[in-house]
Design a protein around this motif. Structure first.
Motif, mmCIF file in Angstrom:
data_model
loop_
_atom_site.group_PDB
_atom_site.id
_atom_site.type_symbol
_atom_site.label_atom_id
_atom_site.label_comp_id
_atom_site.label_asym_id
_atom_site.label_seq_id
_atom_site.Cartn_x
_atom_site.Cartn_y
_atom_site.Cartn_z
ATOM 1 N N GLU A 141 -8.420 2.502 -2.392
ATOM 2 C CA GLU A 141 -7.483 3.414 -3.059
ATOM 3 C C GLU A 141 -7.154 2.903 -4.465
ATOM 4 O O GLU A 141 -7.071 3.674 -5.412
ATOM 5 N N ALA A 142 -7.004 1.598 -4.599
ATOM 6 C CA ALA A 142 -6.707 1.020 -5.914
ATOM 7 C C ALA A 142 -7.838 1.301 -6.900
ATOM 8 O O ALA A 142 -7.589 1.670 -8.049
ATOM 9 N N GLY A 143 -9.073 1.138 -6.447
ATOM 10 C CA GLY A 143 -10.209 1.422 -7.318
ATOM 11 C C GLY A 143 -10.220 2.869 -7.780
ATOM 12 O O GLY A 143 -10.442 3.162 -8.957
ATOM 13 N N ARG A 144 -9.946 3.781 -6.833
ATOM 14 C CA ARG A 144 -9.902 5.206 -7.176
ATOM 15 C C ARG A 144 -8.771 5.482 -8.157
ATOM 16 O O ARG A 144 -8.961 6.175 -9.171
ATOM 17 N N LEU A 145 -7.580 4.929 -7.904
ATOM 18 C CA LEU A 145 -6.425 5.162 -8.777
ATOM 19 C C LEU A 145 -6.660 4.601 -10.176
ATOM 20 O O LEU A 145 -6.281 5.226 -11.174
ATOM 21 N N MET A 146 -7.302 3.445 -10.261
ATOM 22 C CA MET A 146 -7.585 2.864 -11.574
ATOM 23 C C MET A 146 -8.581 3.715 -12.351
ATOM 24 O O MET A 146 -8.407 3.952 -13.540
ATOM 25 N N LYS A 147 -9.616 4.180 -11.675
ATOM 26 C CA LYS A 147 -10.595 5.050 -12.352
ATOM 27 C C LYS A 147 -9.924 6.317 -12.857
ATOM 28 O O LYS A 147 -10.153 6.746 -13.992
ATOM 29 N N ASP B 218 1.816 4.842 -8.880
ATOM 30 C CA ASP B 218 0.671 4.350 -8.122
ATOM 31 C C ASP B 218 0.232 2.977 -8.618
ATOM 32 O O ASP B 218 -0.150 2.112 -7.823
ATOM 33 N N LEU B 219 0.268 2.766 -9.935
ATOM 34 C CA LEU B 219 -0.140 1.483 -10.479
ATOM 35 C C LEU B 219 0.811 0.375 -10.045
ATOM 36 O O LEU B 219 0.388 -0.746 -9.756
ATOM 37 N N GLU B 220 2.077 0.682 -9.969
ATOM 38 C CA GLU B 220 3.056 -0.302 -9.499
ATOM 39 C C GLU B 220 2.790 -0.668 -8.042
ATOM 40 O O GLU B 220 2.913 -1.817 -7.649
ATOM 41 N N ARG B 221 2.373 0.300 -7.243
ATOM 42 C CA ARG B 221 2.035 0.035 -5.841
ATOM 43 C C ARG B 221 0.818 -0.889 -5.751
ATOM 44 O O ARG B 221 0.748 -1.732 -4.868
ATOM 45 N N ILE B 222 -0.110 -0.763 -6.686
ATOM 46 C CA ILE B 222 -1.265 -1.664 -6.721
ATOM 47 C C ILE B 222 -0.782 -3.087 -7.002
ATOM 48 O O ILE B 222 -1.176 -4.034 -6.314
ATOM 49 N N ALA B 223 0.070 -3.242 -8.004
ATOM 50 C CA ALA B 223 0.576 -4.565 -8.381
ATOM 51 C C ALA B 223 1.297 -5.242 -7.224
ATOM 52 O O ALA B 223 1.272 -6.463 -7.095
ATOM 53 N N ARG B 224 1.932 -4.461 -6.377
ATOM 54 C CA ARG B 224 2.670 -5.007 -5.233
ATOM 55 C C ARG B 224 1.795 -5.194 -4.006
ATOM 56 O O ARG B 224 2.270 -5.620 -2.967
#
Length: 169
Positions: free
Chosen positions: A16-22, A3-9
């Motif tokens: 969704e990125a905020g939720r995944l980071m939390k 999921d973090l790699e998908r954020i970087a891309r």
């Protein structure tokens, strides 16, 4: 792909990125990896010259992530949080630049129009000092105008010159 790699891309929404980071941070994700992810995402957004409203939300989300990291007890938490703040600041600057004019929005006889007209006639790189003399514009105002015109793709700066030079796109 994580999921973090998908954020970087840039493949997930800001929400969704905020939720995944939390979630990642609460489950012990390495904060240096979080910084690396946001660093790559910021670079991607700058290269794409994004000018959408979503940039404002990315700024808030990245800044909020830095605040969460500041609360952690890791020895490098303050350093990483400060670095992430720097990335959020870059996005904030980009948001401010995106509020600049397009060619159609520039008022006739404004300094921007005069500079664009001059550069489109010459069709070669013109030194910044020549523009400053010709249009009698304060250096700080000229800098703001040129930066805005470059950011909006109306002119380009000569990448191979040590003296700032510009031409029409």
């Amino acid at each position: 792909m994580s999921d973090l790699e998908r954020i970087a891309r840039g493949e997930v929404s800001v929400e969704e990125a905020g939720r995944l980071m939390k979630e990642g941070l609460s489950s012990g994700e390495d904060i240096t990896k979080v910084y690396s992810i946001y660093q790559r995402l910021t670079w991607l957004m700058m290269c794409e010259r994004r000018r959408d409203e979503e940039l404002r939300r990315w700024h808030r989300t990245i800044y909020q992530t830095a605040q969460i990291i500041r609360q952690q007890e890791a020895s490098n938490a303050l350093d990483i949080a400060s670095r992430i703040d720097g990335l959020a600041d870059l996005i904030k600057i980009s948001v401010g630049m995106s509020d600049g004019p397009t060619r159609g929005e520039i008022i006739q006889d404004s300094p921007e129009t005069k500079i664009l007209d001059r550069l489109s006639i010459i069709r070669e790189y013109v030194p910044r000092s020549d523009l400053e003399r010709e249009f009698d514009i304060r250096p700080s105002s000229l800098s703001r105008i040129l930066t805005s015109l470059v950011f909006n793709g109306l002119i380009e700066r000569d990448p191979g010159s040590t003296e700032p030079r510009y031409r029409s796109c």
